[in-house]
Structure formats: structure tokens, C-alpha cells
Design a protein around this motif. Structure first.
Motif, PDB file in Angstrom:
ATOM      1  N   GLU A 161       0.816  -1.219   0.000  1.00 42.79           N
ATOM      2  CA  GLU A 161       0.000   0.000   0.000  1.00 42.79           C
ATOM      3  C   GLU A 161       0.846   1.265   0.000  1.00 42.79           C
ATOM      4  O   GLU A 161       0.441   2.300  -0.539  1.00 42.79           O
ATOM      5  CB  GLU A 161      -0.929  -0.003   1.213  1.00 42.79           C
ATOM      6  CG  GLU A 161      -2.039  -1.049   1.129  1.00 42.79           C
ATOM      7  CD  GLU A 161      -2.827  -1.153   2.414  1.00 42.79           C
ATOM      8  OE1 GLU A 161      -2.529  -0.380   3.363  1.00 42.79           O
ATOM      9  OE2 GLU A 161      -3.728  -2.011   2.487  1.00 42.79           O
ATOM     10  N   LEU A 162       2.041   1.194   0.603  1.00 44.91           N
ATOM     11  CA  LEU A 162       2.911   2.374   0.700  1.00 44.91           C
ATOM     12  C   LEU A 162       3.878   2.514  -0.475  1.00 44.91           C
ATOM     13  O   LEU A 162       4.485   3.565  -0.655  1.00 44.91           O
ATOM     14  CB  LEU A 162       3.726   2.316   1.996  1.00 44.91           C
ATOM     15  CG  LEU A 162       2.957   2.445   3.312  1.00 44.91           C
ATOM     16  CD1 LEU A 162       3.922   2.340   4.486  1.00 44.91           C
ATOM     17  CD2 LEU A 162       2.178   3.751   3.374  1.00 44.91           C
ATOM     18  N   ALA A 163       4.030   1.466  -1.267  1.00 39.91           N
ATOM     19  CA  ALA A 163       5.047   1.452  -2.325  1.00 39.91           C
ATOM     20  C   ALA A 163       4.783   2.486  -3.412  1.00 39.91           C
ATOM     21  O   ALA A 163       3.632   2.751  -3.782  1.00 39.91           O
ATOM     22  CB  ALA A 163       5.125   0.063  -2.945  1.00 39.91           C
ATOM     23  N   ASP A 164       5.878   3.057  -3.924  1.00 39.27           N
ATOM     24  CA  ASP A 164       5.793   3.995  -5.048  1.00 39.27           C
ATOM     25  C   ASP A 164       5.895   3.254  -6.382  1.00 39.27           C
ATOM     26  O   ASP A 164       5.317   3.673  -7.373  1.00 39.27           O
ATOM     27  CB  ASP A 164       6.929   5.015  -4.955  1.00 39.27           C
ATOM     28  CG  ASP A 164       6.895   5.801  -3.658  1.00 39.27           C
ATOM     29  OD1 ASP A 164       5.847   6.406  -3.373  1.00 39.27           O
ATOM     30  OD2 ASP A 164       7.898   5.795  -2.932  1.00 39.27           O
ATOM     31  N   LEU A 165       6.653   2.166  -6.373  1.00 38.11           N
ATOM     32  CA  LEU A 165       6.808   1.327  -7.573  1.00 38.11           C
ATOM     33  C   LEU A 165       6.579  -0.122  -7.160  1.00 38.11           C
ATOM     34  O   LEU A 165       7.254  -0.639  -6.276  1.00 38.11           O
ATOM     35  CB  LEU A 165       8.208   1.493  -8.163  1.00 38.11           C
ATOM     36  CG  LEU A 165       8.602   0.516  -9.285  1.00 38.11           C
ATOM     37  CD1 LEU A 165       7.676   0.680 -10.495  1.00 38.11           C
ATOM     38  CD2 LEU A 165      10.060   0.747  -9.713  1.00 38.11           C
ATOM     39  N   ILE A 166       5.613  -0.763  -7.802  1.00 38.55           N
ATOM     40  CA  ILE A 166       5.286  -2.151  -7.495  1.00 38.55           C
ATOM     41  C   ILE A 166       5.645  -3.007  -8.700  1.00 38.55           C
ATOM     42  O   ILE A 166       5.129  -2.787  -9.796  1.00 38.55           O
ATOM     43  CB  ILE A 166       3.779  -2.330  -7.167  1.00 38.55           C
ATOM     44  CG1 ILE A 166       3.383  -1.425  -5.992  1.00 38.55           C
ATOM     45  CG2 ILE A 166       3.467  -3.784  -6.844  1.00 38.55           C
ATOM     46  CD1 ILE A 166       2.755  -0.131  -6.395  1.00 38.55           C
ATOM     47  N   ILE A 167       6.541  -3.959  -8.486  1.00 36.84           N
ATOM     48  CA  ILE A 167       6.949  -4.876  -9.555  1.00 36.84           C
ATOM     49  C   ILE A 167       6.149  -6.161  -9.418  1.00 36.84           C
ATOM     50  O   ILE A 167       6.285  -6.885  -8.424  1.00 36.84           O
ATOM     51  CB  ILE A 167       8.456  -5.175  -9.498  1.00 36.84           C
ATOM     52  CG1 ILE A 167       9.269  -3.872  -9.563  1.00 36.84           C
ATOM     53  CG2 ILE A 167       8.862  -6.109 -10.637  1.00 36.84           C
ATOM     54  CD1 ILE A 167      10.770  -4.065  -9.410  1.00 36.84           C
ATOM     55  N   ILE A 168       5.290  -6.435 -10.384  1.00 35.21           N
ATOM     56  CA  ILE A 168       4.463  -7.638 -10.383  1.00 35.21           C
ATOM     57  C   ILE A 168       5.222  -8.743 -11.112  1.00 35.21           C
ATOM     58  O   ILE A 168       5.362  -8.721 -12.329  1.00 35.21           O
ATOM     59  CB  ILE A 168       3.100  -7.393 -11.068  1.00 35.21           C
ATOM     60  CG1 ILE A 168       2.370  -6.209 -10.428  1.00 35.21           C
ATOM     61  CG2 ILE A 168       2.239  -8.653 -11.030  1.00 35.21           C
ATOM     62  CD1 ILE A 168       1.975  -6.412  -8.997  1.00 35.21           C
ATOM     63  N   ASP A 169       5.708  -9.715 -10.361  1.00 39.58           N
ATOM     64  CA  ASP A 169       6.588 -10.759 -10.896  1.00 39.58           C
ATOM     65  C   ASP A 169       5.971 -12.144 -10.646  1.00 39.58           C
ATOM     66  O   ASP A 169       6.205 -12.742  -9.602  1.00 39.58           O
ATOM     67  CB  ASP A 169       7.950 -10.637 -10.223  1.00 39.58           C
ATOM     68  CG  ASP A 169       8.960 -11.625 -10.758  1.00 39.58           C
ATOM     69  OD1 ASP A 169       8.740 -12.178 -11.846  1.00 39.58           O
ATOM     70  OD2 ASP A 169       9.978 -11.859 -10.062  1.00 39.58           O
ATOM     71  N   SER A 170       5.232 -12.676 -11.569  1.00 40.13           N
ATOM     72  CA  SER A 170       4.838 -12.118 -12.844  1.00 40.13           C
ATOM     73  C   SER A 170       3.391 -12.543 -13.104  1.00 40.13           C
ATOM     74  O   SER A 170       2.777 -13.217 -12.276  1.00 40.13           O
ATOM     75  CB  SER A 170       5.748 -12.662 -13.952  1.00 40.13           C
ATOM     76  OG  SER A 170       5.464 -14.043 -14.169  1.00 40.13           O
ATOM     77  N   LEU A 171       2.872 -12.200 -14.278  1.00 39.52           N
ATOM     78  CA  LEU A 171       1.515 -12.607 -14.628  1.00 39.52           C
ATOM     79  C   LEU A 171       1.430 -14.101 -14.939  1.00 39.52           C
ATOM     80  O   LEU A 171       0.330 -14.649 -15.071  1.00 39.52           O
ATOM     81  CB  LEU A 171       1.017 -11.812 -15.848  1.00 39.52           C
ATOM     82  CG  LEU A 171       0.766 -10.319 -15.660  1.00 39.52           C
ATOM     83  CD1 LEU A 171       0.129  -9.731 -16.908  1.00 39.52           C
ATOM     84  CD2 LEU A 171      -0.113 -10.047 -14.441  1.00 39.52           C
TER      85      LEU A 171
END
Length: 225
Positions: free
Chosen positions: A155-165
Motif C-alpha cells: 500500500e505504501l510502495a511507489d513502484l510495485i513490480i508484479i513478478d509475474s503474470l
């Protein structure tokens, strides 16, 4: 290049060199052949002494000592080198059939979490592990606290890396999409996907799908990003 370089009052035409600036990463400009430079001048303006040297200068710092140059931030460096603004959403496409693509993607993730993570809050989310933590959150108080901590960081993150779809099942899709919807509005996503999972970009809730229509695309292959 629109830059005049004068050596002893004579304008020389600089060219872009293969060598790069260690601070900015951009190609230096200058000459490949040496030129003569006076060591000093007398009161009448005549040159005294002199030496041959090959002029090279960074187009950003123009030869200033390193301590007087403001080093590029990791965010700016990534944008300069890759043409990708990490403050905006980006979809990273790679392929397991291309080993170099996988290696380049892993290296990029490490670089971003280590370098960019010093400047903004970066959260790397392994989607498979996230689904496991979500499922196990009621198994014990410890598991519950782990999940709450993870949710708070997301919730606090500025950049969220979704690893992976590609790393969650169809039954877990809703869990991943709901998690993405909890991220703050001014955060940015880096979504990793392989060809086999790209369909999930179209299966997302309308809010996410609409948001990602303007996402930057980053192709990772044997030739690099």
C-alpha cells in the motif's frame, strides 16, 4: 551537436566518442586525434609551453571534477539508458524460451530494487508467494502478521513490480487483481509477463485495464531491452 569547443582560440568540431561518462552514462564528445594546448599565456596573450592531449568531455558536466557534478538519480539513469520512466506504468515482456531475456530481466529487477529502492519505495511482489501468504494468513498469528506487513508495504510502495503474470493460477487471478487495486493512485506498476500470460492484461478489471492502456512497453530479448 551545436557545441563549439575552442582549443587555443581555434574552434574544433567535436564528435561523439565510444567512451562513456562514468557519472552520467552518456557518450563523451571530443576528438580521436590529439591537439596542442598551451600551458599558460603571457601578458600579451602569447602561449607559453604546451602539451599534446586528446580532448574528451561529458556533454552534461563539461569536464567539471566529479565532486562538483550532481550525479544522476537511479530513476533518471534508467530513463536515460532505457527510455523508460519508472514513475509511470510499464509492461515488461520477456520469454522463458530466450535465456538471455530471462537473465536480463532478473538483472533489471535486482538493479531496480537495489538502486531505485534507495530513492523511492520499491516493492517486488512474487505473485506465487503472495497467493501463498494470502491463503495462509489465518493459519497462525505469525502468518497473519507476515501478511499484514506485506499488505502494508504494498500500500505504501511507489513502484510495485508484479513478478509475474505467469506465476499464478486462474483461481488466483482475482486475488492478484484485488491486491493491485489496493495500491495508491500515484504509484506505478512494472508488470512482468511472458507471451503465454499476456492475455491476462485483457482479463483484468476495467479500472486496471483502462489504466494500463497507456503503459510503456519494454521488450526484453537477446539483444537487450
Amino acid at each position: 551537436m551545436g557545441i563549439d569547443v575552442k582549443i587555443n582560440g581555434e574552434v574544433i568540431l567535436p564528435i561523439e566518442l565510444e567512451e562513456t561518462c562514468q557519472i552520467h552514462g552518456c557518450h563523451l564528445i571530443g576528438r580521436t586525434e590529439p591537439v596542442w594546448a598551451y600551458d599558460s599565456h603571457d601578458v600579451k596573450g602569447y602561449g607559453i609551453g604546451g602539451h599534446w592531449y586528446t580532448p574528451k568531455v561529458c556533454p552534461q558536466c563539461f569536464g567539471k571534477p566529479a565532486e562538483t557534478v550532481t550525479k544522476l538519480s537511479a530513476l533518471a539513469e534508467f530513463k536515460h539508458k532505457k527510455g523508460i520512466d519508472l514513475k509511470k506504468d510499464v509492461i515488461v515482456k520477456y520469454s522463458f524460451s530466450d535465456e538471455l531475456s530471462v537473465v536480463a530481466t532478473d538483472n533489471m529487477k535486482s538493479w531496480i530494487t537495489q538502486k531505485v529502492g534507495r530513492e523511492i519505495k520499491v516493492k517486488l511482489i512474487n505473485t506465487r508467494k503472495y497467493c501463498e501468504q494470502l491463503k495462509n494468513r489465518f493459519m497462525s498469528d505469525e502468518e497473519k502478521q507476515k501478511y499484514l506487513k506485506l499488505s502494508h508495504e504494498i500500500e505504501l510502495a511507489d513502484l510495485i513490480i508484479i513478478d509475474s503474470l505467469a506465476d499464478f493460477s486462474e483461481t488466483q487471478e482475482e486475488d492478484i487483481y484485488n491486491m493491485m487495486l489496493t495500491c495508491k493512485d500515484n504509484s506505478s506498476f512494472m508488470i512482468l509477463t511472458i507471451p503465454e500470460s499476456e492475455q491476462r492484461l485483457d482479463d483484468m478489471p476495467i479500472k486496471l485495464k483502462h489504466r494500463l492502456k497507456s503503459a510503456q512497453i519494454m521488450e526484453m530479448n537477446s539483444k537487450g531491452a
